[in-house]
Design an enzyme around this catalytic site. Structure first.
Site, PDB file in Angstrom:
ATOM      1  CD  GLN A 255      44.944  49.978  47.054  1.00  0.00           C
ATOM      2  OE1 GLN A 255      44.796  50.168  45.863  1.00  0.00           O
ATOM      3  NE2 GLN A 255      45.318  48.802  47.536  1.00  0.00           N
ATOM      4  CG  HIS A 258      48.841  49.943  43.844  1.00  0.00           C
ATOM      5  ND1 HIS A 258      49.239  48.872  43.097  1.00  0.00           N
ATOM      6  CD2 HIS A 258      47.822  49.510  44.615  1.00  0.00           C
ATOM      7  CE1 HIS A 258      48.495  47.819  43.408  1.00  0.00           C
ATOM      8  NE2 HIS A 258      47.623  48.175  44.317  1.00  0.00           N
ATOM      9  CD  GLU A 322      40.966  50.690  41.890  1.00  0.00           C
ATOM     10  OE1 GLU A 322      41.405  49.723  41.215  1.00  0.00           O
ATOM     11  OE2 GLU A 322      41.706  51.578  42.349  1.00  0.00           O
ATOM     12  CG  HIS A 323      40.083  49.454  46.054  1.00  0.00           C
ATOM     13  ND1 HIS A 323      41.094  50.084  45.353  1.00  0.00           N
ATOM     14  CD2 HIS A 323      40.055  48.172  45.614  1.00  0.00           C
ATOM     15  CE1 HIS A 323      41.667  49.220  44.523  1.00  0.00           C
ATOM     16  NE2 HIS A 323      41.050  48.053  44.657  1.00  0.00           N
ATOM     17  CG  ASP A 356      44.588  44.705  45.972  1.00  0.00           C
ATOM     18  OD1 ASP A 356      43.677  45.001  45.184  1.00  0.00           O
ATOM     19  OD2 ASP A 356      45.358  45.538  46.473  1.00  0.00           O
TER      20      ASP A 356
END
Length: 427
Positions: A255, A258, A322-323, A356
């Site tokens: 992540q 990103h 979020e995750h 994802d």
């Protein structure tokens, strides 16, 4: 990463702040772009594409020839992978269909609810530092299953005025015919107001940077719906001594790569695991092509030690990630107690990357704490629920007096009259 040991609850709010820019400054820029796109249409979009993307396009619409050429460039192995992911996403989202709900609330009073697709939707697909063709699957598949009449896709062009071949291949695989090489604020503005070339839509979907996120929020002021305020990516892993440090490090880095404004957090009840994860990150980050991006994100990120799982779950629900990855021998406890999270990944062999791409769940999820009140994208995101009712003569006799009394008590005589006139006609 910043290491924090047993932080006091009074410090949690500051500790869990996201690394965001001053939104007031961003909003001023967004409003300026919106006003110009609304006034000048294609001309404004063209100018902003040149300014922000460094390319001048005579026509932003992608034609059939360009799509065909792009599809030919995508390796067969990747096509096969995209198709496999699409099948899983279709299975999961197709299973989310619900049937018509019909109830006779009072004898002669029939009420029901049916779902209808949103007719016109816009899909924003990031293509800057990473061409997120997987996001097309996450948005276009449920849009197609819902039966949306018009699906418009926008994605920023590269310096050569092209969209990544995998994005175009995935778009055509999902049956999207309206594709435009427009990114950033100007893309959201074009979908909001429409231009000579780009149609306006009723709802906009898709993640993006902070400028896109603010642009989507501004779009709502102009009567356009959005999926959610989805900004920079974030991940929280909660783990204990049963977890694998190398697995956790790989998830955190997945992540972190990103974007520089991404944030990753480890919450653990094991000091030893914290040290092992920190060491693994230092090793694994060296081999990443996007090392510089990941390093910047790691600066915004934290390793947090808490004494027990009760404090851990309280902090997690406060952060609303979020995750969320759960790697703990007290897995059931966390699953029962979690209230705020976009998507949850359970066990040592469930990497966030699976969601994802290909497990079937959706990766368009609420960030920045919005998991407290928003769901991730699902089939219902592309639909509206419409209620219906039909009242028979006997039904009106049954429910009429109730309506009359309530309307009169609220001082709304015309409401009462609408019932009284009908009841008098039945005498």
């Amino acid at each position: 990463m910043n290491k924090i040991m047993n932080p006091e609850k009074s410090s949690w709010e500051t500790l869990l702040e996201r690394p965001t820019q001053n939104l007031d400054d961003i909003e001023e820029i967004v409003n300026s772009v919106f006003q110009e796109v609304k006034a000048k249409g294609d001309k404004a979009v063209k100018n902003y594409t040149k300014q922000f993307d460094g390319v001048t396009l005579s026509n932003p619409k992608v034609g059939e020839v360009e799509v065909s050429e792009a599809c030919a460039m995508v390796p067969d192995a990747l096509k096969k992978a995209i198709n496999a992911a699409k099948n899983n996403i279709e299975k999961f989202h197709g299973a989310q269909r619900t049937t018509k709900i019909e109830v006779e609330t009072t004898r002669g009073v029939q009420c029901w609810q049916e779902k209808r697709p949103i007719q016109k939707v816009g899909l924003y697909i990031p293509g800057g530092t990473a061409p997120l063709f997987s996001t097309i699957l996450m948005l276009a598949v449920p849009a197609g299953l819902a039966g949306c009449n018009q699906i418009v896709l926008v994605s920023p062009p590269d310096k050569n005025g092209k969209i990544h071949p995998a994005i175009l291949y995935t778009a055509q695989l999902c049956g999207i015919e309206e594709i435009y090489k427009i990114g950033g604020i100007q893309a959201i503005a074009a979908l909001t107001f429409g231009t000579e070339t780009v149609p306006s839509v009723y709802k906009i979907f898709g993640p993006g940077n902070q400028y896109v996120t603010v642009a989507k929020q501004i779009a709502t002021k102009h009567g356009v719906g959005i999926d959610m305020p989805a900004g920079p990516s974030e991940l929280l892993v909660v783990a204990d001594r049963s977890a694998n440090a190398s697995f956790i490090a790989s998830d955190l880095l997945s992540q972190a790569e990103h974007g520089t404004d991404s944030q990753v957090i480890l919450v653990t009840t094991s000091e030893k695991l914290m040290q092992e994860v920190e060491a693994e990150i230092a090793v694994q980050i060296e081999d990443l092509p996007r090392k510089k991006i990941a390093e910047k994100a790691i600066e915004n990120s934290k390793l947090i030690y808490l004494e027990n799982e009760f404090l851990a779950i309280e902090l997690i629900n406060n952060y609303a990630p979020e995750h969320l990855i759960i790697c703990s021998n007290k897995e059931d406890f966390y699953l029962e107690q979690i209230s705020n999270a976009g998507s949850v990944f359970i066990g040592n062999y469930t990497p966030e990357s699976a969601g994802d791409y290909a497990s079937g769940t959706n990766h368009t999820l609420p960030t920045n704490g919005y998991a407290r009140q928003y769901s991730g994208v699902n089939l219902d995101s592309f639909m509206k629920s419409i209620t219906f009712q039909k009242i028979s003569e006997s039904g009106l006799k049954n429910i009429g007096p109730t309506i009359e009394l309530m309307a009169e008590a609220e001082g709304l005589q015309a409401h009462k009259n609408a019932v009284t006139i009908r009841l008098n006609s039945l005498k």
